[in-house]
Design a protein around this motif. Structure first.
Motif, PDB file in Angstrom:
ATOM      1  N   UNK A 156      13.840  10.681  13.558  1.00 23.31           N
ATOM      2  CA  UNK A 156      14.007  11.560  14.719  1.00 23.31           C
ATOM      3  C   UNK A 156      14.111  10.767  16.013  1.00 23.31           C
ATOM      4  N   UNK A 157      13.411   9.643  16.096  1.00 21.20           N
ATOM      5  CA  UNK A 157      13.527   8.780  17.280  1.00 21.20           C
ATOM      6  C   UNK A 157      14.961   8.295  17.450  1.00 21.20           C
TER       7      UNK A 157
ATOM      8  N   UNK B 235      21.934   8.252  17.997  1.00 24.19           N
ATOM      9  CA  UNK B 235      22.423   7.453  16.881  1.00 24.19           C
ATOM     10  C   UNK B 235      22.409   8.285  15.599  1.00 24.19           C
ATOM     11  N   UNK B 236      23.225   7.898  14.639  1.00 24.44           N
ATOM     12  CA  UNK B 236      23.266   8.580  13.348  1.00 24.44           C
ATOM     13  C   UNK B 236      22.327   7.828  12.407  1.00 24.44           C
ATOM     14  N   UNK B 237      21.187   8.436  12.027  1.00 18.83           N
ATOM     15  CA  UNK B 237      20.177   7.700  11.270  1.00 18.83           C
ATOM     16  C   UNK B 237      20.321   7.842   9.753  1.00 18.83           C
ATOM     17  N   UNK B 238      19.838   6.829   9.046  1.00 17.08           N
ATOM     18  CA  UNK B 238      19.667   6.900   7.601  1.00 17.08           C
ATOM     19  C   UNK B 238      18.541   5.947   7.220  1.00 17.08           C
ATOM     20  N   UNK B 239      17.978   6.172   6.045  1.00 21.74           N
ATOM     21  CA  UNK B 239      16.832   5.384   5.594  1.00 21.74           C
ATOM     22  C   UNK B 239      17.184   4.682   4.288  1.00 21.74           C
ATOM     23  N   UNK B 240      16.824   3.413   4.192  1.00 24.89           N
ATOM     24  CA  UNK B 240      16.969   2.672   2.936  1.00 24.89           C
ATOM     25  C   UNK B 240      15.598   2.099   2.580  1.00 24.89           C
ATOM     26  N   UNK B 241      15.283   2.089   1.288  1.00 26.31           N
ATOM     27  CA  UNK B 241      13.949   1.711   0.843  1.00 26.31           C
ATOM     28  C   UNK B 241      14.045   0.711  -0.299  1.00 26.31           C
ATOM     29  N   UNK B 242      13.167  -0.286  -0.272  1.00 22.67           N
ATOM     30  CA  UNK B 242      13.000  -1.199  -1.402  1.00 22.67           C
ATOM     31  C   UNK B 242      11.592  -1.005  -1.943  1.00 22.67           C
ATOM     32  N   UNK B 243      11.489  -0.422  -3.138  1.00 21.17           N
ATOM     33  CA  UNK B 243      10.174  -0.249  -3.739  1.00 21.17           C
ATOM     34  C   UNK B 243       9.584  -1.588  -4.155  1.00 21.17           C
ATOM     35  N   UNK B 244      10.457  -2.515  -4.539  1.00 22.87           N
ATOM     36  CA  UNK B 244       9.992  -3.839  -4.973  1.00 22.87           C
ATOM     37  C   UNK B 244       9.286  -4.579  -3.838  1.00 22.87           C
ATOM     38  N   UNK B 245       9.871  -4.522  -2.635  1.00 32.89           N
ATOM     39  CA  UNK B 245       9.298  -5.224  -1.493  1.00 32.89           C
ATOM     40  C   UNK B 245       8.412  -4.325  -0.633  1.00 32.89           C
ATOM     41  N   UNK B 246       8.289  -3.071  -1.014  1.00 29.95           N
ATOM     42  CA  UNK B 246       7.524  -2.093  -0.247  1.00 29.95           C
ATOM     43  C   UNK B 246       8.022  -2.078   1.207  1.00 29.95           C
ATOM     44  N   UNK B 247       9.339  -1.944   1.335  1.00 25.79           N
ATOM     45  CA  UNK B 247       9.974  -2.016   2.647  1.00 25.79           C
ATOM     46  C   UNK B 247      10.752  -0.741   2.931  1.00 25.79           C
ATOM     47  N   UNK B 248      10.613  -0.256   4.158  1.00 25.09           N
ATOM     48  CA  UNK B 248      11.356   0.906   4.630  1.00 25.09           C
ATOM     49  C   UNK B 248      12.120   0.512   5.879  1.00 25.09           C
ATOM     50  N   UNK B 249      13.437   0.650   5.836  1.00 24.52           N
ATOM     51  CA  UNK B 249      14.287   0.291   6.967  1.00 24.52           C
ATOM     52  C   UNK B 249      15.031   1.541   7.433  1.00 24.52           C
TER      53      UNK B 249
ATOM     54  N   UNK C  28       1.084   6.193  17.785  1.00 25.90           N
ATOM     55  CA  UNK C  28       1.604   6.498  16.441  1.00 25.90           C
ATOM     56  C   UNK C  28       2.382   5.341  15.848  1.00 25.90           C
ATOM     57  N   UNK C  29       2.378   4.205  16.545  1.00 27.41           N
ATOM     58  CA  UNK C  29       3.070   3.016  16.048  1.00 27.41           C
ATOM     59  C   UNK C  29       4.538   2.939  16.426  1.00 27.41           C
ATOM     60  N   UNK C  30       5.059   3.960  17.115  1.00 24.12           N
ATOM     61  CA  UNK C  30       6.501   4.022  17.388  1.00 24.12           C
ATOM     62  C   UNK C  30       6.858   3.869  18.867  1.00 24.12           C
TER      63      UNK C  30
END
Length: 282
Positions: A237-238, A244-258, A201-203
């Protein structure tokens, strides 16, 4: 078919266009800049037409406004990953211990260390990769900014870093195995598979990193990983499953998900364990 020697800019552009290069004018400018003679230019163009990534032809990639060495067979840093570096810089304390896992050319660690130099007192940088070619390239780029080790994930790191890492950069491979053959030939043929293939699954590699990350992170320290948009929920979920306490940040300009996983500040640091990794490799 061999490429005939070219000397004019327009001839180079035409040759690159016939080979399917979308940004032929930009590439031609860089190739002309790099060539010291018409014969060298012809050689560079021939390699590019044959399908080598432009960065491998030039011997460098631009990342966070810097030209960093990228040797043949080494993963080329993506522009979207600049977003991950920006997030890391915002999280780093004034005296930061930084680890760059799966470092490839060392681009992430170098960019963070140099970008943060203006605002931080000190960055203690450690980077590692399992690929010998990547390690050699990273050592050239990192230079006196830090240390580069060869080995699998955390294995080669000095044990004294346990419980002290403020920023853990892990640009792990996250392409599902079945999708690797769908990648552009530049990546599929010329970059190491270990830098691309993230398992079913890539993870898979992300899971391994997350499982060990809590014992390396300082209280309040953060792990930063890149994922695709469709993997973001599973990646969250991983990291959560690792404590760890997770959060997601996204850049639509760079098409990046961190995806960022932060260690709790109130936890007890793991006990120091001694072993062969105390002796820095090479």
């Amino acid at each position: 078919m061999p490429v005939h020697p070219v000397s004019s800019f327009s001839a180079t552009v035409a040759t690159l266009r016939r080979a399917g290069c979308v940004f032929a004018e930009d590439e031609a400018s860089l190739l002309h800049e790099a060539a010291a003679s018409p014969d060298q230019l012809a050689s560079l163009v021939e390699h590019r037409v044959a399908g080598l990534p432009l960065e491998h032809v030039l011997g460098w990639a631009e990342f966070c406004g810097r030209r960093l060495a990228v040797d043949a067979g080494v993963f080329v840093p993506r522009r979207r990953t600049e977003f991950l570096v920006a997030q890391a810089a915002a999280l780093a304390p004034r005296r930061a211990v930084v680890v760059d896992l799966c470092c490839g050319s060392g681009a992430l660690g170098v960019a963070l260390a140099t970008e943060a130099a203006a605002t931080l007192d000190r960055v203690d940088l450690h980077a590692c990769d399992v690929e010998p070619a990547a390690v050699r390239c990273a050592r050239r780029n990192v230079g006196g900014l830090g240390q580069v080790y060869e080995g699998d994930l955390f294995d080669p790191l000095p044990v004294g870093l346990r419980g002290r890492v403020d920023v853990l950069l892990a640009n792990v491979p996250y392409v599902p195995t079945a999708d690797v053959e769908l990648l552009p030939a530049e990546a599929r043929v010329h970059e190491p598979r270990v830098a691309l293939d993230g398992g079913g699954d890539g993870l898979d590699v992300m899971r391994r990193v997350a499982a060990e990350a809590p014992e390396w992170l300082a209280p309040g320290g953060s792990l930063l990983v890149e994922a695709s948009e469709r993997q973001r929920d599973a990646a969250v979920e991983v990291l959560r499953g690792a404590g760890l306490v997770p959060r997601v940040v996204v850049s639509e300009e760079l098409y990046a998900t961190v995806v960022i996983g932060t260690a709790g500040r109130g936890r007890v640091k793991p006990c120091r364990r001694y072993g062969p990794a105390d002796h820095v490799k090479r």
